[in-house]
Design a protein around this motif. Structure first.
Motif, PDB file in Angstrom:
ATOM      1  N   VAL A  26      46.510  36.605  46.374  1.00  0.00           N
ATOM      2  CA  VAL A  26      46.102  35.578  47.411  1.00  0.00           C
ATOM      3  C   VAL A  26      44.936  34.899  46.580  1.00  0.00           C
ATOM      4  N   ASP A  27      45.015  33.742  46.304  1.00  0.00           N
ATOM      5  CA  ASP A  27      43.956  33.082  45.696  1.00  0.00           C
ATOM      6  C   ASP A  27      42.860  33.231  46.588  1.00  0.00           C
ATOM      7  N   LYS A  28      41.710  32.991  45.986  1.00  0.00           N
ATOM      8  CA  LYS A  28      40.220  32.921  46.823  1.00  0.00           C
ATOM      9  C   LYS A  28      39.238  32.039  46.093  1.00  0.00           C
ATOM     10  N   VAL A  29      38.293  31.771  46.867  1.00  0.00           N
ATOM     11  CA  VAL A  29      36.972  31.016  46.464  1.00  0.00           C
ATOM     12  C   VAL A  29      35.880  32.060  45.886  1.00  0.00           C
ATOM     13  N   TYR A  30      35.394  31.601  44.753  1.00  0.00           N
ATOM     14  CA  TYR A  30      34.316  32.512  44.111  1.00  0.00           C
ATOM     15  C   TYR A  30      33.507  33.024  45.078  1.00  0.00           C
ATOM     16  N   ASP A  31      33.474  34.454  44.969  1.00  0.00           N
ATOM     17  CA  ASP A  31      32.248  34.951  45.823  1.00  0.00           C
ATOM     18  C   ASP A  31      31.673  36.104  44.894  1.00  0.00           C
ATOM     19  N   GLY A  32      31.609  36.089  43.608  1.00  0.00           N
ATOM     20  CA  GLY A  32      31.026  36.789  42.786  1.00  0.00           C
ATOM     21  C   GLY A  32      31.284  38.234  42.815  1.00  0.00           C
ATOM     22  N   MET A  33      32.655  38.762  43.578  1.00  0.00           N
ATOM     23  CA  MET A  33      32.929  40.111  43.597  1.00  0.00           C
ATOM     24  C   MET A  33      34.414  40.104  42.890  1.00  0.00           C
ATOM     25  N   THR A  34      34.775  41.391  42.701  1.00  0.00           N
ATOM     26  CA  THR A  34      35.906  41.573  41.825  1.00  0.00           C
ATOM     27  C   THR A  34      37.195  42.035  42.839  1.00  0.00           C
ATOM     28  N   GLY A  35      36.742  42.252  44.222  1.00  0.00           N
ATOM     29  CA  GLY A  35      37.734  42.710  45.048  1.00  0.00           C
ATOM     30  C   GLY A  35      38.938  41.631  45.385  1.00  0.00           C
ATOM     31  N   ALA A  36      39.889  41.966  45.489  1.00  0.00           N
ATOM     32  CA  ALA A  36      40.972  41.242  45.476  1.00  0.00           C
ATOM     33  C   ALA A  36      41.852  41.569  46.809  1.00  0.00           C
ATOM     34  N   SER A  37      42.682  40.491  47.337  1.00  0.00           N
ATOM     35  CA  SER A  37      43.749  40.716  48.474  1.00  0.00           C
ATOM     36  C   SER A  37      45.104  40.291  47.913  1.00  0.00           C
ATOM     37  N   VAL A  38      46.161  41.041  48.419  1.00  0.00           N
ATOM     38  CA  VAL A  38      47.310  40.700  48.459  1.00  0.00           C
ATOM     39  C   VAL A  38      48.146  40.390  49.465  1.00  0.00           C
ATOM     40  N   SER A  39      49.367  39.752  49.325  1.00  0.00           N
ATOM     41  CA  SER A  39      50.368  39.540  50.507  1.00  0.00           C
ATOM     42  C   SER A  39      51.583  40.073  50.225  1.00  0.00           C
ATOM     43  N   GLY A  40      52.307  40.183  51.153  1.00  0.00           N
ATOM     44  CA  GLY A  40      53.571  40.929  51.101  1.00  0.00           C
ATOM     45  C   GLY A  40      53.813  42.418  51.382  1.00  0.00           C
ATOM     46  N   SER A  41      54.947  42.960  51.237  1.00  0.00           N
ATOM     47  CA  SER A  41      55.122  44.512  51.490  1.00  0.00           C
ATOM     48  C   SER A  41      55.720  45.303  50.132  1.00  0.00           C
TER      49      SER A  41
END
Length: 264
Positions: A26-41
């Motif tokens: 999932v694309d994100k706006v820069y927040d200075g952190m390396t945590g990421a999110s995904v979608s789907g199963s």
């Protein structure tokens, strides 16, 4: 005459690699952190036939870099497999890629900045809003510049910030108004002016205090007028300066007393 002995050989059966499918970044706006999110199963790909293998675990996704970029790699850890046939397999953790877009940063000139005509400009100031995760101005790729429109006469001058740039931010700039206020100028009728009864009035005199920037009485928009109250009898008469005006000054007037003394 012959008997046949069947051959006996040995070989290795290696575990089969399983991959995980069904998830996307999932694309994100820069927040200075390396945590990421995904979608789907998430599900397993590569299980043979009816083998008993299940996908378990709770995955954590993280960016390889926290900075803005296109197709930034996201790695996962934490997925596991279980089941009676799971020993026959090895699991490859999934890797996806996403975009990190710049965050919004705003440089705003502080309002209400000013000086009095003839004074030195103060240091112009501004505020920056939008930094994330502990970022600050010192971390910008290039620093903020700030300047006002040229001019020293009384009035308003636009203050404009510029120059700041950083790969992780889209930076916008907000101007403000710098004001130059009139200086104080005082016209004072000279004290002690007089004549003897029956004599002609002397030229009435005055002094001026408060000129700046090399200005003089000749620089005024309109000249000083000065006169005394009417009368020729012995006594005191108020001398009043007036008339002077200039957009760069707030002009005040101070009266004095003109005296007519008895003739001999």
């Amino acid at each position: 005459k012959y008997s046949l002995i069947q051959p006996s050989l040995s070989a290795d059966i290696t575990s089969k690699a399983l991959s995980i499918v069904g998830v996307s970044g999932v694309d994100k706006v820069y927040d200075g952190m390396t945590g990421a999110s995904v979608s789907g199963s998430a599900s397993l790909s590569g299980v043979v036939g009816d083998d008993d293998v299940s996908l378990d675990g709770s995955a954590v996704f993280s960016f390889a870099s926290a900075n803005v970029g296109t197709g930034v790699t996201v790695n996962a850890i934490g997925y596991t497999i279980s089941g009676s046939d799971s020993a026959n397999y090895t699991l490859t953790q999934p890797t996806v890629s996403v975009d990190i877009t710049p965050a919004a940063l705003t440089v705003t000139v502080d309002s209400g900045q000013s000086k009095v005509y003839g004074a030195t400009d103060p240091t112009l100031t501004y505020d920056i809003s939008g930094f994330v995760n502990g970022d600050d101005e010192a971390g910008l790729d290039s620093a903020v510049s700030i300047a006002r429109a040229a001019g020293e006469a009384v009035g308003g001058y636009t203050v404009t910030p510029s120059g700041a740039a950083d790969g992780n931010y889209t930076i916008s700039f907000v101007t403000s108004e710098f004001s130059i206020a009139p200086a104080a100028l005082t016209v004072t009728a000279d004290a002690g002016q007089s004549k003897v009864y029956g004599a002609t009035d002397p030229t009435l005199a005055f002094s001026m205090t408060g000129f700046v920037n090399g200005d003089t009485a000749a620089s005024l928009g309109s000249a000083v007028s000065i006169a005394r109250a009417a009368g020729e009898a012995v006594g005191g008469y108020t001398i009043t300066p007036s008339g002077a005006a200039d957009s760069n000054y707030t002009i005040s007037f101070v009266t004095s007393e003109f005296s007519i003394a008895p003739a001999a």
